[in-house]
Design a protein around this motif. Structure first.
Motif, PDB file in Angstrom:
ATOM      1  N   VAL A   1      -0.711  38.496  71.478  1.00 20.77           N
ATOM      2  CA  VAL A   1      -0.808  39.968  72.167  1.00 20.77           C
ATOM      3  C   VAL A   1      -0.819  40.788  70.824  1.00 20.77           C
ATOM      4  CG1 VAL A   1       0.952  41.624  73.081  1.00 20.77           C
ATOM      5  CG2 VAL A   1       0.935  39.118  73.891  1.00 20.77           C
ATOM      6  N   GLY A   2      -0.485  40.445  69.838  1.00 19.48           N
ATOM      7  CA  GLY A   2      -0.379  41.285  68.431  1.00 19.48           C
ATOM      8  C   GLY A   2      -0.064  40.626  67.223  1.00 19.48           C
TER       9      GLY A   2
ATOM     10  N   GLU B   1       2.847  37.967  67.654  1.00 23.11           N
ATOM     11  CA  GLU B   1       3.437  38.139  69.011  1.00 23.11           C
ATOM     12  C   GLU B   1       2.659  37.395  69.989  1.00 23.11           C
ATOM     13  OE1 GLU B   1       4.835  42.320  70.940  1.00 23.11           O
ATOM     14  OE2 GLU B   1       3.469  42.420  69.669  1.00 23.11           O
TER      15      GLU B   1
ATOM     16  N   LYS C   1       2.502  35.783  74.219  1.00 16.35           N
ATOM     17  CA  LYS C   1       2.761  36.064  75.622  1.00 16.35           C
ATOM     18  C   LYS C   1       3.964  35.418  76.087  1.00 16.35           C
ATOM     19  CE  LYS C   1      -2.085  36.790  76.441  1.00 16.35           C
ATOM     20  NZ  LYS C   1      -3.527  35.961  76.677  1.00 16.35           N
TER      21      LYS C   1
ATOM     22  N   GLN D   1       8.063  35.737  71.059  1.00 16.21           N
ATOM     23  CA  GLN D   1       7.601  36.237  72.199  1.00 16.21           C
ATOM     24  C   GLN D   1       7.364  37.769  72.348  1.00 16.21           C
ATOM     25  OE1 GLN D   1       9.165  33.924  75.645  1.00 16.21           O
ATOM     26  NE2 GLN D   1       9.132  36.030  77.034  1.00 16.21           N
ATOM     27  N   LYS D   2       6.444  38.224  72.963  1.00 17.14           N
ATOM     28  CA  LYS D   2       6.367  39.795  73.022  1.00 17.14           C
ATOM     29  C   LYS D   2       7.533  40.312  73.526  1.00 17.14           C
ATOM     30  CE  LYS D   2       3.666  43.011  75.914  1.00 17.14           C
ATOM     31  NZ  LYS D   2       3.671  43.876  76.522  1.00 17.14           N
ATOM     32  N   GLY D   3       7.937  41.634  72.912  1.00 22.15           N
ATOM     33  CA  GLY D   3       9.146  42.087  73.021  1.00 22.15           C
ATOM     34  C   GLY D   3      10.376  41.685  72.342  1.00 22.15           C
ATOM     35  N   ASN D   4      10.281  40.482  71.792  1.00 22.82           N
ATOM     36  CA  ASN D   4      11.594  40.145  71.238  1.00 22.82           C
ATOM     37  C   ASN D   4      12.152  41.066  70.321  1.00 22.82           C
ATOM     38  OD1 ASN D   4      12.686  38.831  68.559  1.00 22.82           O
ATOM     39  ND2 ASN D   4      12.769  37.209  69.915  1.00 22.82           N
TER      40      ASN D   4
END
Length: 168
Positions: free
Chosen positions: A38-39, A62, A64, A109-112
């Motif tokens: 994702v990034g 990052e 998914k 993981q995204k948003g961790n």
């Protein structure tokens, strides 16, 4: 200069080479595992212009889904990384490269929440010269008294980091 021998803690003066090295490594990582990414973020002190740092490029990848990390092991090993597992640091796949270590990947993981906090702290230091200087003074002091204990060095920075994050 890049490379921190195992078990040592020392700081060096920030250099323009570090963001360039991050961008090169980011492209290599993206080309190997881009379908999961994702990034890719430059984190840690080498990501803050003018801040003395241990000479290791810290990279946050990052992804998914946390379980996708297992699909990234072999491709990242082909770039010279060693997979250290998920038990080293909370909620992340951890990789390091070379000996002495030159790069570290923290795969979240995204948003961790740990990733979000790292990015907030980095951005705060980038925009606040007083906090950056205060943090550097602390790091210099701690690196002198913890030359051979990276865990104690890191732990003793926690209160400062937490106090900054509490403001954000």
């Amino acid at each position: 200069m890049l490379g921190l021998p195992k078990g040592e803690v020392f700081l060096v003066t920030w250099t323009e080479d570090w963001p360039k090295e991050f961008l090169l490594e980011k492209d290599r990582i993206q080309s190997e595992i881009g379908q999961y990414v994702v990034g890719i973020h430059h984190i840690g002190s080498t990501a803050v212009k003018g801040l003395k740092a241990k000479p290791i490029i810290d990279i946050a990848v990052e992804i998914k889904d946390f379980n996708d990390g297992k699909h990234c092991i072999a491709p990242l090993e082909s770039l010279g990384y060693s997979y250290r597992g998920i038990n080293i640091l909370p909620d992340r796949h951890y990789f390091n490269k070379a000996e002495p270590r030159t790069h570290q990947i923290h795969m979240y993981q995204k948003g961790n929440k740990f990733l979000v906090e790292q990015l907030k702290f980095r951005n705060y230091l980038r925009s606040n010269d007083n906090a950056k200087m205060e943090y550097e003074e602390l790091k210099i002091k701690l690196s002198k008294v913890n030359k051979h204990n990276k865990h104690k060095y890191a732990d003793e920075k926690t209160d400062f980091i937490s106090s900054v994050l509490a403001k954000l």
